[in-house]
Design a protein around this motif. Sequence first.
Motif, short mmCIF file in Angstrom:
data_model
loop_
_atom_site.label_atom_id
_atom_site.label_comp_id
_atom_site.label_asym_id
_atom_site.label_seq_id
_atom_site.Cartn_x
_atom_site.Cartn_y
_atom_site.Cartn_z
N VAL A 114 9.95 1.97 -8.51
CA VAL A 114 10.67 1.70 -7.26
C VAL A 114 9.81 2.10 -6.06
CG1 VAL A 114 12.69 2.29 -5.87
CG2 VAL A 114 12.92 1.98 -8.34
N PHE A 115 9.26 3.33 -6.11
CA PHE A 115 8.45 3.78 -4.98
C PHE A 115 7.23 2.87 -4.81
CE2 PHE A 115 10.52 8.01 -5.75
CZ PHE A 115 11.18 8.05 -4.55
N TYR A 116 6.61 2.53 -5.93
CA TYR A 116 5.43 1.67 -5.87
C TYR A 116 5.78 0.34 -5.22
CZ TYR A 116 1.62 -1.28 -7.47
OH TYR A 116 0.57 -2.15 -7.52
N HIS A 117 6.87 -0.25 -5.69
CA HIS A 117 7.27 -1.57 -5.21
C HIS A 117 7.47 -1.56 -3.69
CE1 HIS A 117 8.98 -5.55 -5.49
NE2 HIS A 117 9.98 -5.14 -4.73
N PHE A 118 8.25 -0.57 -3.20
CA PHE A 118 8.59 -0.60 -1.77
C PHE A 118 7.49 -0.05 -0.89
CE2 PHE A 118 12.67 -1.20 -3.69
CZ PHE A 118 13.20 -2.17 -2.88
N GLU A 119 6.90 1.06 -1.34
CA GLU A 119 5.92 1.70 -0.45
C GLU A 119 4.60 0.94 -0.43
OE1 GLU A 119 6.53 4.00 1.63
OE2 GLU A 119 8.52 4.59 0.95
N HIS A 120 4.26 0.31 -1.54
CA HIS A 120 3.03 -0.48 -1.57
C HIS A 120 3.14 -1.64 -0.56
CE1 HIS A 120 -0.69 -1.52 -3.70
NE2 HIS A 120 -0.38 -2.77 -3.42
N LYS A 121 4.31 -2.24 -0.53
CA LYS A 121 4.55 -3.35 0.41
C LYS A 121 4.43 -2.84 1.85
CE LYS A 121 7.76 -6.44 -1.21
NZ LYS A 121 9.18 -6.65 -1.46
N LEU A 122 5.10 -1.70 2.11
CA LEU A 122 5.06 -1.13 3.46
C LEU A 122 3.63 -0.76 3.85
CD1 LEU A 122 8.20 1.15 3.41
CD2 LEU A 122 7.82 -0.78 4.93
N GLU A 123 2.89 -0.23 2.86
CA GLU A 123 1.52 0.17 3.16
C GLU A 123 0.67 -1.05 3.50
OE1 GLU A 123 -0.36 2.44 0.07
OE2 GLU A 123 -2.14 2.77 1.30
N THR A 124 0.91 -2.14 2.78
CA THR A 124 0.17 -3.37 3.07
C THR A 124 0.41 -3.82 4.50
OG1 THR A 124 0.61 -3.95 0.77
CG2 THR A 124 -0.33 -5.67 2.15
N GLN A 125 1.69 -3.78 4.90
CA GLN A 125 2.03 -4.15 6.28
C GLN A 125 1.34 -3.24 7.28
OE1 GLN A 125 6.26 -4.02 6.73
NE2 GLN A 125 6.60 -5.57 5.14
N LYS A 126 1.42 -1.93 7.02
CA LYS A 126 0.84 -0.96 7.95
C LYS A 126 -0.66 -1.12 8.06
CE LYS A 126 4.27 2.48 7.96
NZ LYS A 126 4.79 3.49 7.05
N ARG A 127 -1.30 -1.41 6.93
CA ARG A 127 -2.74 -1.62 6.93
C ARG A 127 -3.09 -2.83 7.79
NH1 ARG A 127 -6.24 -0.85 1.96
NH2 ARG A 127 -5.86 1.30 1.45
N ALA A 128 -2.30 -3.89 7.63
CA ALA A 128 -2.56 -5.10 8.42
C ALA A 128 -2.44 -4.79 9.91
CB ALA A 128 -1.59 -6.20 8.01
N GLU A 129 -1.39 -4.03 10.25
CA GLU A 129 -1.19 -3.64 11.66
C GLU A 129 -2.36 -2.80 12.17
OE1 GLU A 129 2.57 -1.66 12.36
OE2 GLU A 129 3.57 -3.32 11.34
N ALA A 130 -2.74 -1.80 11.34
CA ALA A 130 -3.84 -0.91 11.75
C ALA A 130 -5.11 -1.72 11.96
CB ALA A 130 -4.05 0.17 10.69
#
Lengths: 318, 318
Positions: free
Chosen positions: A23-39
């Motif tokens: 669960v954590f992997y699924h949601f946080e990995h997605k969020l991290e991908t978004q944040k990386r793109a923003e950064a």
Amino acid sequence: MSLKQWLALLAFYVSYLFFGASVFYHFEHKLETQKRAEAKQNQLSLNDLLLKSFKPMDVSLRDSILNEISSFCEKSVHNDTTEYLEKPYIWNFYHSFFFSFTVCSTVGYGNISPTNTFGRMFMILYALVGIPVNGILFAYLGEFFGSMFTGLYRLYHLYQKNLNKHYKPHQFGFLAQILLYFCPGIVLFIFIPACLFSYFENWEYSISVYYAFVTLTTIGFGDFVPTFGSLQEQQFGVFFRCYQVFIIFWFITGLGYLVMVMGFLAKGMRSKKIAKLETLVASNLRSRNERLWQSIQRDRIFVRSIFDELYLLNYKVF
Amino acid sequence: MSLKQWLALLAFYVSYLFFGASVFYHFEHKLETQKRAEAKQNQLSLNDLLLKSFKPMDVSLRDSILNEISSFCEKSVHNDTTEYLEKPYIWNFYHSFFFSFTVCSTVGYGNISPTNTFGRMFMILYALVGIPVNGILFAYLGEFFGSMFTGLYRLYHLYQKNLNKHYKPHQFGFLAQILLYFCPGIVLFIFIPACLFSYFENWEYSISVYYAFVTLTTIGFGDFVPTFGSLQEQQFGVFFRCYQVFIIFWFITGLGYLVMVMGFLAKGMRSKKIAKLETLVASNLRSRNERLWQSIQRDRIFVRSIFDELYLLNYKVF
């Protein structure tokens, strides 16, 4: 709890950890991908702005200025589009699993933590089940370690007795016992693993010892956390995988050991209470025995009086 | 442990916390001062470099670029010498005290942690004494809360019985009991304090609930920690002091409550063990009684046979 029940609980716990990790992997990995793109976006736009601003200037000076800004910010302001792609994800599956484990064991490093409301609420519900299960599991693991430890200790005494008939085991005081329990564990679970941490993480030895202590006491500051280096995987290859597995193994046995020591200490304290209770029960039993004996005596006197009367009757009759 | 002993231990613990706070404050405050000076130096030199680099440019554009860099870096690159002087120190005495407490209670937020080898080694030695003392203290506090809670519960039943002669207390199952213990505590120690956290820290309510949960379970991620805002002191004045004291108070009572609930759960589990033992003892007693009764019966038969013989003797004589 029987061994079978314990193993069943362990199987449940491990699958629960895998469930949490997914669960954590699924949601946080997605969020991290978004944040990386923003950064990345922020980085590129700042880079663009900076390049436009210093117009007539030679390239090497410009680059040195960008380097200065990058080192000040502790992140790059260059136009290096590959860097973010190469850096490994923080929320990979191993770290998600590790995170689930740090939640259930209440270590809670906090170097990574849920980043949105859903993740936080899920973490709360997850911990409500995970912490008690973890607690029960480790309580029995600690008990098992304890019986193993005392068994080894007894074997050692037997061995010594076989060597020397006049051998008498030492009687240790409370403090000496604590040292006896702590010393091998401290070497086995803190000083030896610390060498590995220093090797793989490139930490000073004192930092590795500090990390091991902070983890096994479940303080878990999270100022130093292993397996988060960005180059470790490339550097150590397959050994890094072994190291990752070793950390989980170390974590479990180390916590079990700590629970064992705590159990010994608690038993030492409780045994004083039990000794008090025992004297109370013994004195109760003694007084009850005395009362029983008195009533038996009374009965004996009564029966004898009946017999005496009967004999008297006989005599009278004779 | 008597109340007197407990209070003595509490006094020791509080002075131990103050001792730890003084040591951490003394060393870390000094280190922080040095680091601040260095950071200021870096900021000013970068600012200097930037101003030199964009030579012929209008001031407002230059400022907007500096703002962009600052927001990207999450720290200022302006030439604002007052900012660092105004921002409150992280390692003030309150935070040092709070830090000592998070070490001994194994919460370990880790938003602040010792920054050099001396601090880390001192932390280890400090925790070796602090964690057991904290544990013993809270174990007894939990027991005290437990007896208070069951006392209140009994009083409520008495009150209900006075109102209604036919009142019978409900018999709760294990799960219902857990809910009964948890619900008032969750409201009192999580949902109500979360309002205060939201007010003083300007956090979303869900974050405040998450913070309270993470703290009281001693997970302690440290992604959100109260009283670390840089403007709180100016904004709330004396109420901020009250809030700081409230947090310590909340922390202690909340942990005590949690230990109480854990104690109830452990007792519930142990009581099953004890119930098993009791049935074993009872069946032993019953079998022993039966054996006793059998032997009494045998004795009765024997005595009767003697009596019968005597009577026969009598009859014979007649």
